[in-house]
Design a protein around this motif. Structure first.
Motif, PDB file in Angstrom:
ATOM      1  N   CYS A 262       0.803  -1.227   0.000  1.00 42.80           N
ATOM      2  CA  CYS A 262       0.000   0.000   0.000  1.00 42.80           C
ATOM      3  C   CYS A 262       0.840   1.284   0.000  1.00 42.80           C
ATOM      4  CB  CYS A 262      -0.896  -0.018   1.232  1.00 42.80           C
ATOM      5  SG  CYS A 262       0.067  -0.373   2.716  1.00 42.80           S
ATOM      6  N   ILE A 263       2.172   1.175  -0.023  1.00 41.08           N
ATOM      7  CA  ILE A 263       3.008   2.369   0.164  1.00 41.08           C
ATOM      8  C   ILE A 263       2.778   3.417  -0.924  1.00 41.08           C
ATOM      9  CG2 ILE A 263       5.401   3.212   0.144  1.00 41.08           C
ATOM     10  CD1 ILE A 263       6.166   0.621   1.626  1.00 41.08           C
ATOM     11  N   TRP A 266      -0.548   5.051  -0.727  1.00 44.00           N
ATOM     12  CA  TRP A 266      -0.600   6.029   0.369  1.00 44.00           C
ATOM     13  C   TRP A 266       0.099   7.326  -0.036  1.00 44.00           C
ATOM     14  CZ3 TRP A 266       3.078   8.519   3.480  1.00 44.00           C
ATOM     15  CH2 TRP A 266       2.562   9.181   4.609  1.00 44.00           C
ATOM     16  N   SER A 269      -1.877   9.660  -2.054  1.00 45.55           N
ATOM     17  CA  SER A 269      -2.933  10.407  -1.350  1.00 45.55           C
ATOM     18  C   SER A 269      -2.393  11.649  -0.629  1.00 45.55           C
ATOM     19  CB  SER A 269      -3.622   9.494  -0.321  1.00 45.55           C
ATOM     20  OG  SER A 269      -2.736   9.279   0.782  1.00 45.55           O
ATOM     21  N   ARG A 270      -1.055  11.830  -0.625  1.00 49.16           N
ATOM     22  CA  ARG A 270      -0.455  12.955   0.106  1.00 49.16           C
ATOM     23  C   ARG A 270      -0.206  14.131  -0.835  1.00 49.16           C
ATOM     24  NH1 ARG A 270      -2.151  11.474   4.586  1.00 49.16           N
ATOM     25  NH2 ARG A 270      -1.068  13.293   5.427  1.00 49.16           N
ATOM     26  N   SER A 304       4.325  15.283   7.738  1.00 52.62           N
ATOM     27  CA  SER A 304       3.844  14.002   7.239  1.00 52.62           C
ATOM     28  C   SER A 304       5.077  13.122   6.981  1.00 52.62           C
ATOM     29  CB  SER A 304       3.088  14.249   5.933  1.00 52.62           C
ATOM     30  OG  SER A 304       2.435  13.102   5.526  1.00 52.62           O
ATOM     31  N   LEU A 306       6.853   8.926   6.072  1.00 51.67           N
ATOM     32  CA  LEU A 306       6.835   7.495   5.788  1.00 51.67           C
ATOM     33  C   LEU A 306       8.107   6.940   6.415  1.00 51.67           C
ATOM     34  CD1 LEU A 306       5.860   4.923   4.287  1.00 51.67           C
ATOM     35  CD2 LEU A 306       7.182   5.696   2.312  1.00 51.67           C
ATOM     36  N   SER A 332      -1.759   8.976  12.935  1.00 47.98           N
ATOM     37  CA  SER A 332      -2.409   8.124  11.918  1.00 47.98           C
ATOM     38  C   SER A 332      -2.845   8.904  10.675  1.00 47.98           C
ATOM     39  CB  SER A 332      -3.605   7.389  12.520  1.00 47.98           C
ATOM     40  OG  SER A 332      -4.545   8.332  12.991  1.00 47.98           O
ATOM     41  N   ASN A 333      -3.175  10.182  10.830  1.00 46.87           N
ATOM     42  CA  ASN A 333      -3.610  10.941   9.637  1.00 46.87           C
ATOM     43  C   ASN A 333      -2.432  11.606   8.934  1.00 46.87           C
ATOM     44  OD1 ASN A 333      -3.066  12.735  11.656  1.00 46.87           O
ATOM     45  ND2 ASN A 333      -4.696  14.184  11.098  1.00 46.87           N
ATOM     46  N   LYS A 336       3.008   7.072   8.218  1.00 47.35           N
ATOM     47  CA  LYS A 336       2.866   5.635   7.979  1.00 47.35           C
ATOM     48  C   LYS A 336       4.187   4.976   8.366  1.00 47.35           C
ATOM     49  CE  LYS A 336       1.167   2.515   4.428  1.00 47.35           C
ATOM     50  NZ  LYS A 336       0.146   2.011   5.346  1.00 47.35           N
TER      51      LYS A 336
END
Length: 469
Positions: A262-263, A266, A269-270, A304, A306, A332-333, A336
């Motif tokens: 899913c990386i 994800w 979506s940023r 944000s 990863l 969480s928002n 990751k």
């Protein structure tokens, strides 16, 4: 395989992820240009590679105009053998087993229509060039760190200039192309190094440097022009990188782990240039307290992120890291946390703003080549020297961590300050401008007619000439 047998090149790799990746990239380049390439490493590493990728032991895969084959040799040790506990006991054992295996391979192929014409190794297996020499086969070395680091080892080995010693631990080192402080030299060469064994191992390669006909380096002329020019006076050196940027139109990979599916979704979506990517490579294991400080720094900076937090290598007997209570819920928002990632794809993603890295050479060149600014967090070895270049010479980095030999903790406040400095404001813009300049230079080096492309073709011509002789 056609009427005319292809030239056969044997690649022998130390089983570390950071060693396998560049040598396999070179193997794919040579195969794509019409060679038959056999890639050899230990069975332990082979198990990890086959579990995570579409490769199998002894299967032959077409790549471009040539072929790529994998062979893995058995270390002849039980899983819990005490020899595996320490590099100082494992290394001489693997040398014995490996020499025997490679010699047998050479003999077996002599009887076929594709005898081995050239052998290429990377620096932690210095014995490979001895085997090649014993069998009268030309060999080359793929140096998988920077040319500047090679220069440091070369000058140290030949005692060309003073280095820090037990009596003078704090002296600076004046290489032909740069002045390095005592804590900026590859720290395996420093008397206070926690891992002196690796310095000794790498220097073994410099003892028999007259045997390879060529030293290939995963770098490019524009990046390390002065170091390359100075070293060329002593040895035949060719820059052929960044190897990961050369498109061989194959998805064969040597990664030890499967990335989380899913990386990339994800990251999609940023927002653009908003994510800090954090990874300390495949070996570095930070103290738990340092992991806590990084976690709190992330929370306080509100960036944000990863974060690749991988389990420690099974032979190291280290405790896995854990994150502070409530960290995952609180971020969480924003963030990751994963165990492994497809790093090249991640760094190339438009939502990534900067890279918090241990500054291994693979990670450093990937960041440079993909135009991503870095926050430096070196642990040992060449990482401290790469940090110096990324920050002071190439202008794409902000200093954050210290080498593990310095035994300093980076606080959450420092983490927060540097995260913000590298992602927003004038400093972040300047880092990004510089990074994009290096990205352009790297792309030009591997493009048709570029410096690395010319050097790789010249190396190929050498192999062909040697094979026909």
């Amino acid at each position: 395989m056609g009427s005319k047998a292809p030239i056969h090149v044997l690649l022998v790799s130390f089983p570390g992820q950071g060693h396998i990746n560049p040598l396999l990239r070179l193997g794919k380049c040579l195969a794509a240009k019409g060679l038959f390439v056999t890639f050899v490493t230990t069975e332990d590493a082979g198990k990890d590679m086959t579990a995570s990728n579409n490769i199998t032991h002894k299967s032959v895969t077409p790549v471009g105009d040539g072929f790529l084959k994998f062979e893995f040799f058995d270390e002849c040790l039980k899983p819990n053998d005490p020899i595996k506990k320490s590099p100082s006991t494992l290394t001489p054992h693997v040398e014995l087993v490996g020499k025997k295996f490679i010699s047998q391979m050479i003999k077996q192929h002599e009887a076929t229509n594709i005898p081995i014409s050239c052998i290429i190794n990377n620096p932690f297996y210095p014995w490979v060039v001895d085997v090649a020499s014993d069998h009268g086969i030309p060999s080359a070395l793929l140096w998988i760190q920077s040319t500047a680091v090679f220069s440091a080892y070369y000058h140290y080995f030949h005692k060309l200039i003073p280095f820090p010693s037990n009596t003078e631990p704090y002296i600076d080192v004046q290489l032909p192309s740069i002045l390095l402080k005592y804590n900026e030299i590859p720290d395996f060469l420093h008397p206070s190094s926690p891992f002196p064994f690796f310095g000794t191992l790498i220097l073994e390669q410099f003892k028999n440097l007259s045997k390879p006909f060529c030293v290939l380096v995963d770098t490019f002329d524009e990046l390390e022009h002065d170091s390359i020019k100075n070293l060329s006076k002593y040895i035949p050196i060719r820059s052929i990188g960044p190897l990961f940027k050369i498109d061989t139109k194959t998805n064969i990979s040597g990664n030890f782990f499967m990335p989380d599916d899913c990386i990339i979704g994800w990251l999609n979506s940023r927002p653009l240039a908003s994510v800090v990517y954090i990874s300390f490579g495949s070996i570095v294991h930070l103290p738990q307290k340092q992991v806590d400080e990084i976690a709190y720094g992330l929370v306080n900076s509100k960036v944000s992120f990863l974060w690749v937090l991988k389990p420690p290598h099974k032979h190291l007997e280290l405790q896995p890291h854990f994150l502070p209570n409530g960290f995952i819920e609180e971020t969480s928002n924003k963030g990751k946390v994963v165990q492994w990632s497809p790093q090249e794809q991640v760094l190339a993603h438009p939502s990534v703003a900067c890279f918090l890295t241990h500054c291994g050479w693979n990670s450093s060149t990937e960041a440079l080549t993909l135009g991503v600014p870095v926050l430096t967090f070196p642990a040992w070895g060449d990482q401290v020297t790469n940090t110096k270049f990324l920050v002071d010479v190439l202008g794409i980095g902000v200093r954050l961590g210290y080498s593990q030999a310095e035994n300093k903790m980076v606080t959450r406040d420092e983490v927060k300050k540097c995260l913000l400095e590298a992602t927003i404001g004038s400093k972040a813009e300047e880092l990004k401008r510089n990074a994009l300049r290096w990205k352009k230079a790297a792309e030009a080096a591997v493009a048709d007619g570029g410096s690395s492309e010319r050097n790789l073709n010249a190396f190929l011509e050498d192999i062909k000439k040697l094979a026909h002789n």
